[in-house]
Enzyme design. Structure first.
Site, PDB file in Angstrom:
ATOM      1  N   ASP A  67       0.920  -1.149  -0.131  1.00 16.60           N
ATOM      2  CA  ASP A  67      -0.146   0.384   0.230  1.00 16.60           C
ATOM      3  C   ASP A  67       0.653   1.108   0.311  1.00 16.60           C
ATOM      4  O   ASP A  67       1.927   0.857   0.221  1.00 16.60           O
ATOM      5  CB  ASP A  67      -1.104  -0.248   0.973  1.00 16.60           C
ATOM      6  CG  ASP A  67      -0.512  -0.805   2.989  1.00 16.60           C
ATOM      7  OD1 ASP A  67       1.066  -0.275   2.927  1.00 16.60           O
ATOM      8  OD2 ASP A  67      -1.029  -1.438   2.965  1.00 16.60           O
ATOM      9  N   ASN A 136      -7.120  -2.342  14.180  1.00 16.32           N
ATOM     10  CA  ASN A 136      -8.502  -2.186  14.101  1.00 16.32           C
ATOM     11  C   ASN A 136      -8.482  -3.611  13.255  1.00 16.32           C
ATOM     12  O   ASN A 136      -9.834  -3.481  12.695  1.00 16.32           O
ATOM     13  CB  ASN A 136      -8.966  -2.104  13.956  1.00 16.32           C
ATOM     14  CG  ASN A 136      -8.723  -1.318  11.962  1.00 16.32           C
ATOM     15  OD1 ASN A 136      -7.934  -1.666  12.035  1.00 16.32           O
ATOM     16  ND2 ASN A 136      -9.915  -0.290  11.758  1.00 16.32           N
ATOM     17  N   HIS A 138      -7.045  -4.601  10.561  1.00 19.56           N
ATOM     18  CA  HIS A 138      -7.421  -4.120   9.100  1.00 19.56           C
ATOM     19  C   HIS A 138      -5.771  -5.282   8.903  1.00 19.56           C
ATOM     20  O   HIS A 138      -4.593  -5.185   9.341  1.00 19.56           O
ATOM     21  CB  HIS A 138      -6.425  -2.733   8.454  1.00 19.56           C
ATOM     22  CG  HIS A 138      -6.132  -1.745   8.945  1.00 19.56           C
ATOM     23  ND1 HIS A 138      -5.624  -1.341  10.062  1.00 19.56           N
ATOM     24  CD2 HIS A 138      -4.585  -1.593   8.708  1.00 19.56           C
ATOM     25  CE1 HIS A 138      -4.855  -0.488  10.221  1.00 19.56           C
ATOM     26  NE2 HIS A 138      -3.686  -0.766   9.745  1.00 19.56           N
ATOM     27  N   GLU A 143      -9.653  -1.767   5.740  1.00 16.40           N
ATOM     28  CA  GLU A 143     -10.164  -1.539   6.835  1.00 16.40           C
ATOM     29  C   GLU A 143     -11.227  -2.942   7.262  1.00 16.40           C
ATOM     30  O   GLU A 143     -11.444  -3.616   5.863  1.00 16.40           O
ATOM     31  CB  GLU A 143     -10.899  -0.301   7.476  1.00 16.40           C
ATOM     32  CG  GLU A 143     -10.338   0.999   6.483  1.00 16.40           C
ATOM     33  CD  GLU A 143      -9.273   0.676   7.953  1.00 16.40           C
ATOM     34  OE1 GLU A 143      -9.160  -0.016   8.782  1.00 16.40           O
ATOM     35  OE2 GLU A 143      -8.554   2.261   8.293  1.00 16.40           O
TER      36      GLU A 143
END
Length: 260
Positions: A67, A136, A138, A143
């Site tokens: 990414d 979280n 991801h 996400e």
């Protein structure tokens, strides 16, 4: 699947580097899927050391990063382009033409995502993929959500991700709100399976703090259950158990090995 629990960060970094070493030794023109963040820095340091000693040769290796922040110049010291060159590429004998990182400055996101996916397909898929799981849950910058995009795509970062990454910036307002990320990683690896290559997936997890709480959080989000007390009940013991086992930190990495 094999799960290896390491005593400390130094050991897990060395083990991960050894896995990369084995892959490149078996296949000198391996396609490596790489990740950023604080956790893999130790692995990269070990790879640089192995390269300087002549134990690993990156001259034929091709790399694809997971990414990149959207609209953050690659010269910015918080861009993942900057990170990879600082921690790995500037210190090994890799051909710059074989390095691939999403172009976060593109004005045509769809075209950039299609281009990136096509490059991965042309390379024959990824032989070994390094992944990280965020606070979280991801993976890459995907996400937690019911819809998990198959290909490379633009994603809106959640507040929890922005807050977690703000420690790398001067203030939270400087953290990019979007990123370009690879999607369903397995989509890129099926080609590797069909070609009979070896696939190893490395996933770093801070067991003591995130594992149980993260899994429950994903479950609650998928089924749109709003029960923070349940999350707290499970997450707190997970943190406590991890702390008792290793007061400084407990890291583990998982890897899958498959050959067809």
């Amino acid at each position: 699947m094999r799960i290896i629990v390491c005593e400390n960060y130094e050991e897990v970094s060395k083990k991960a580097a050894q896995m990369i070493l084995s892959q490149v030794t078996l296949k000198p023109n391996s396609v490596l899927g790489l990740a950023t963040g604080s956790t893999p820095i130790g692995m990269y340091e070990n790879l640089v050391s192995l390269n300087k000693k002549g134990d690993i040769d990156f001259s034929e290796v091709r790399t694809f990063n997971l990414d990149e922040y959207y609209k953050l110049p690659k010269e910015n010291d918080q861009s993942y382009h900057y990170f990879m060159y600082k921690n790995l590429f500037d210190h090994i004998n890799i051909n710059p033409e074989n390095i691939h990182i999403p172009n976060g400055m593109t004005d045509d996101v769809d075209a950039e995502c299609e281009r990136y996916d096509e490059l991965i397909k042309e390379a024959g898929g990824v032989d070994i993929q390094v992944l990280g799981i965020g606070n979280n849950a991801h993976i890459g910058f995907n996400e937690p959500t019911i819809n998990f995009e198959k290909g490379t795509h633009l994603v809106q970062l959640e507040d929890s991700t922005i807050e977690a990454n703000s420690r790398f910036f001067d203030n939270i307002e400087d953290v990019p709100k979007k990123a370009i990320t690879m999607g369903h990683i397995i989509a890129y690896l099926k080609e590797t399976f069909r070609r009979g290559n070896i696939f190893i997936q490395l996933i770093y997890i801070n067991v003591g703090i995130f594992l149980i709480g993260t899994l429950i959080n994903v479950f609650l989000r998928l089924f749109e259950v709003s029960t923070p007390d349940i999350f707290g009940i499970f997450a707190l013991p997970a943190s406590f158990i991890g702390f008792i086992h290793q007061p400084w930190s407990l890291f583990t990495y998982m890897f899958m090995h498959a050959g067809i």
